[in-house]
Design a protein around this motif. Structure first.
Motif, PDB file in Angstrom:
ATOM      1  N   ALA A  40      13.072   7.333   4.662  1.00 21.96           N
ATOM      2  CA  ALA A  40      12.811   7.274   3.213  1.00 21.96           C
ATOM      3  C   ALA A  40      11.586   8.108   2.887  1.00 21.96           C
ATOM      4  O   ALA A  40      10.744   8.384   3.755  1.00 21.96           O
ATOM      5  CB  ALA A  40      12.588   5.831   2.766  1.00 21.96           C
ATOM      6  N   ASN A  41      11.501   8.521   1.619  1.00 27.36           N
ATOM      7  CA  ASN A  41      10.302   9.186   1.124  1.00 27.36           C
ATOM      8  C   ASN A  41       9.341   8.127   0.588  1.00 27.36           C
ATOM      9  O   ASN A  41       9.699   7.344  -0.293  1.00 27.36           O
ATOM     10  CB  ASN A  41      10.656  10.161   0.001  1.00 27.36           C
ATOM     11  CG  ASN A  41      11.354  11.400   0.509  1.00 27.36           C
ATOM     12  OD1 ASN A  41      11.228  11.757   1.690  1.00 27.36           O
ATOM     13  ND2 ASN A  41      12.103  12.057  -0.368  1.00 27.36           N
ATOM     14  N   VAL A  42       8.146   8.079   1.137  1.00 28.65           N
ATOM     15  CA  VAL A  42       7.140   7.106   0.682  1.00 28.65           C
ATOM     16  C   VAL A  42       5.846   7.849   0.393  1.00 28.65           C
ATOM     17  O   VAL A  42       5.560   8.900   0.988  1.00 28.65           O
ATOM     18  CB  VAL A  42       6.896   6.010   1.747  1.00 28.65           C
ATOM     19  CG1 VAL A  42       8.156   5.215   2.016  1.00 28.65           C
ATOM     20  CG2 VAL A  42       6.368   6.618   3.050  1.00 28.65           C
ATOM     21  N   ILE A  43       5.079   7.308  -0.545  1.00 26.79           N
ATOM     22  CA  ILE A  43       3.764   7.882  -0.857  1.00 26.79           C
ATOM     23  C   ILE A  43       2.724   6.780  -0.794  1.00 26.79           C
ATOM     24  O   ILE A  43       3.014   5.602  -1.035  1.00 26.79           O
ATOM     25  CB  ILE A  43       3.754   8.539  -2.258  1.00 26.79           C
ATOM     26  CG1 ILE A  43       4.119   7.510  -3.331  1.00 26.79           C
ATOM     27  CG2 ILE A  43       4.682   9.727  -2.305  1.00 26.79           C
ATOM     28  CD1 ILE A  43       3.984   8.038  -4.748  1.00 26.79           C
ATOM     29  N   ARG A  44       1.527   7.173  -0.457  1.00 29.29           N
ATOM     30  CA  ARG A  44       0.426   6.227  -0.388  1.00 29.29           C
ATOM     31  C   ARG A  44       0.050   5.777  -1.795  1.00 29.29           C
ATOM     32  O   ARG A  44      -0.123   6.601  -2.688  1.00 29.29           O
ATOM     33  CB  ARG A  44      -0.787   6.873   0.288  1.00 29.29           C
ATOM     34  CG  ARG A  44      -1.993   5.973   0.479  1.00 29.29           C
ATOM     35  CD  ARG A  44      -1.745   4.927   1.557  1.00 29.29           C
ATOM     36  NE  ARG A  44      -2.929   4.116   1.799  1.00 29.29           N
ATOM     37  CZ  ARG A  44      -2.990   3.118   2.683  1.00 29.29           C
ATOM     38  NH1 ARG A  44      -1.916   2.834   3.403  1.00 29.29           N
ATOM     39  NH2 ARG A  44      -4.075   2.424   2.848  1.00 29.29           N
ATOM     40  N   HIS A  98       0.813  -1.214   0.000  1.00 29.01           N
ATOM     41  CA  HIS A  98       0.000   0.000   0.000  1.00 29.01           C
ATOM     42  C   HIS A  98       0.851   1.269   0.000  1.00 29.01           C
ATOM     43  O   HIS A  98       0.323   2.370   0.042  1.00 29.01           O
ATOM     44  CB  HIS A  98      -0.945   0.003   1.209  1.00 29.01           C
ATOM     45  CG  HIS A  98      -1.994  -1.066   1.137  1.00 29.01           C
ATOM     46  ND1 HIS A  98      -3.172  -0.917   0.461  1.00 29.01           N
ATOM     47  CD2 HIS A  98      -2.009  -2.329   1.643  1.00 29.01           C
ATOM     48  CE1 HIS A  98      -3.901  -2.027   0.566  1.00 29.01           C
ATOM     49  NE2 HIS A  98      -3.216  -2.899   1.282  1.00 29.01           N
ATOM     50  N   TRP A  99       2.163   1.075  -0.040  1.00 31.76           N
ATOM     51  CA  TRP A  99       3.062   2.232  -0.052  1.00 31.76           C
ATOM     52  C   TRP A  99       4.075   2.074  -1.174  1.00 31.76           C
ATOM     53  O   TRP A  99       4.534   0.974  -1.470  1.00 31.76           O
ATOM     54  CB  TRP A  99       3.808   2.382   1.282  1.00 31.76           C
ATOM     55  CG  TRP A  99       2.889   2.641   2.431  1.00 31.76           C
ATOM     56  CD1 TRP A  99       2.354   1.725   3.279  1.00 31.76           C
ATOM     57  CD2 TRP A  99       2.391   3.906   2.846  1.00 31.76           C
ATOM     58  NE1 TRP A  99       1.544   2.330   4.202  1.00 31.76           N
ATOM     59  CE2 TRP A  99       1.554   3.688   3.960  1.00 31.76           C
ATOM     60  CE3 TRP A  99       2.571   5.218   2.408  1.00 31.76           C
ATOM     61  CZ2 TRP A  99       0.903   4.705   4.631  1.00 31.76           C
ATOM     62  CZ3 TRP A  99       1.919   6.240   3.071  1.00 31.76           C
ATOM     63  CH2 TRP A  99       1.097   5.986   4.165  1.00 31.76           C
ATOM     64  N   ILE A 100       4.425   3.187  -1.802  1.00 31.58           N
ATOM     65  CA  ILE A 100       5.467   3.197  -2.833  1.00 31.58           C
ATOM     66  C   ILE A 100       6.684   3.920  -2.247  1.00 31.58           C
ATOM     67  O   ILE A 100       6.586   5.082  -1.822  1.00 31.58           O
ATOM     68  CB  ILE A 100       4.986   3.911  -4.106  1.00 31.58           C
ATOM     69  CG1 ILE A 100       3.767   3.170  -4.684  1.00 31.58           C
ATOM     70  CG2 ILE A 100       6.102   3.976  -5.136  1.00 31.58           C
ATOM     71  CD1 ILE A 100       3.165   3.863  -5.894  1.00 31.58           C
ATOM     72  N   VAL A 101       7.808   3.207  -2.226  1.00 31.04           N
ATOM     73  CA  VAL A 101       9.014   3.739  -1.594  1.00 31.04           C
ATOM     74  C   VAL A 101       9.981   4.231  -2.665  1.00 31.04           C
ATOM     75  O   VAL A 101      10.258   3.532  -3.637  1.00 31.04           O
ATOM     76  CB  VAL A 101       9.702   2.655  -0.736  1.00 31.04           C
ATOM     77  CG1 VAL A 101      10.946   3.221  -0.063  1.00 31.04           C
ATOM     78  CG2 VAL A 101       8.728   2.098   0.291  1.00 31.04           C
ATOM     79  N   ASP A 102      10.454   5.460  -2.492  1.00 33.41           N
ATOM     80  CA  ASP A 102      11.480   6.010  -3.380  1.00 33.41           C
ATOM     81  C   ASP A 102      12.835   5.486  -2.904  1.00 33.41           C
ATOM     82  O   ASP A 102      13.375   5.933  -1.888  1.00 33.41           O
ATOM     83  CB  ASP A 102      11.449   7.539  -3.343  1.00 33.41           C
ATOM     84  CG  ASP A 102      12.417   8.164  -4.335  1.00 33.41           C
ATOM     85  OD1 ASP A 102      13.234   7.414  -4.928  1.00 33.41           O
ATOM     86  OD2 ASP A 102      12.380   9.391  -4.509  1.00 33.41           O
ATOM     87  N   GLY A 103      13.380   4.500  -3.643  1.00 31.40           N
ATOM     88  CA  GLY A 103      14.611   3.852  -3.210  1.00 31.40           C
ATOM     89  C   GLY A 103      15.800   4.790  -3.114  1.00 31.40           C
ATOM     90  O   GLY A 103      16.737   4.543  -2.339  1.00 31.40           O
ATOM     91  N   ASP A 104      15.795   5.867  -3.884  1.00 29.76           N
ATOM     92  CA  ASP A 104      16.938   6.793  -3.872  1.00 29.76           C
ATOM     93  C   ASP A 104      17.009   7.619  -2.594  1.00 29.76           C
ATOM     94  O   ASP A 104      18.023   8.272  -2.328  1.00 29.76           O
ATOM     95  CB  ASP A 104      16.860   7.733  -5.078  1.00 29.76           C
ATOM     96  CG  ASP A 104      17.011   6.994  -6.394  1.00 29.76           C
ATOM     97  OD1 ASP A 104      17.650   5.917  -6.399  1.00 29.76           O
ATOM     98  OD2 ASP A 104      16.471   7.467  -7.414  1.00 29.76           O
TER      99      ASP A 104
END
Length: 241
Positions: free
Chosen positions: A75-79, A51-57
């Motif tokens: 980390a920066n994550v978005i729903r 349910h979350w998208i993680v910005d790997g960078d």
């Protein structure tokens, strides 16, 4: 091949009652089974997928740990948001196929009817009346329509409210019960029964309505009528005449 294109799965498109080849019907049910299976995977992914998208960078060590000694990362994550555009197109196609099978002229627009009729052309034909099958496909169309509304509640609400000229349905929230998507698995069960076992739930509904007197016509599918023998006799009578 020409005869298949001309008659499709009908014994005689102009005859009364209209009879269709149940062998082709079962082949078509096996083809269309792919639609509820695909929707089932969609629901599984939506329910149990990430349910979350993680910005790997952006992941980096904070050089800190929690009380259990686990390293804490930042980390920066978005729903995650779900886009059901493709699923909506698939459901609309399924709805078209359900409706297309109900009438002779619409059957000619269905790719699956043409293909299933072609695949069944060299197999023994089992002639069954069309009317009970209409109940099966109407049931399928109803469940598909509910799923379409569930996956597109705002769009449907906008249509209803525009037609009514006032707000009847909320356009910012899901107003259908969350058990609605489970109809996908009901569709899988019904179509599997049709394709594998030749058991038609809609036909049984028609049989029950005939027994209850809702329909005055008899249930031809229940009489074990040998339509091939009837056709042979008619051909003999026409030849003798």
């Amino acid at each position: 091949m020409w005869q298949t294109i001309k008659n499709l799965w009908f014994q005689d498109p102009s005859a009364k009652p209209i009879l269709i080849n149940d062998t082709a019907v079962r082949i078509r049910a096996g083809m269309l089974l792919a639609i509820p299976i695909y929707m089932g995977f969609t629901l599984w992914s939506a329910r149990f997928g990430g349910h979350w998208i993680v910005d790997g960078d952006t992941i980096h060590d904070t050089l800190d740990t929690d009380w259990d000694g686990h390293i804490i990362y930042s980390a920066n994550v978005i729903r995650r948001t779900w886009d059901y555009t493709i699923q909506t197109y698939v459901l609309f196609y399924g709805l078209f196929e359900m409706i297309a099978g109900m009438f002779v002229w619409t059957s000619r627009l269905s790719p699956t009817i043409l293909l299933s009729s072609f695949l069944a052309r060299k197999q023994h034909a089992l002639w069954k009346p069309l009317t009970p099958k209409r109940y099966a496909w109407s049931l399928g169309a109803f469940m598909i329509a509910l799923c379409l509304i569930f996956f597109n509640p705002s769009t449907f609400a906008d249509w209803v409210n525009a037609i009514a000229g006032r707000t009847l349905l909320p356009d910012t929230s899901q107003y259908l019960s969350y058990w609605i998507p489970s109809l996908v698995f009901v569709c899988v069960a019904f179509m599997w029964l049709e394709a594998v076992l030749g058991f038609c739930v809609g036909c049984k509904i028609h049989w029950l309505l005939v027994k209850l007197g809702v329909h005055k016509e008899e249930c031809l599918a229940c009489n074990n009528i040998d339509w091939d023998e009837i056709a042979r006799r008619k051909a003999e009578q026409a030849g003798n005449g």
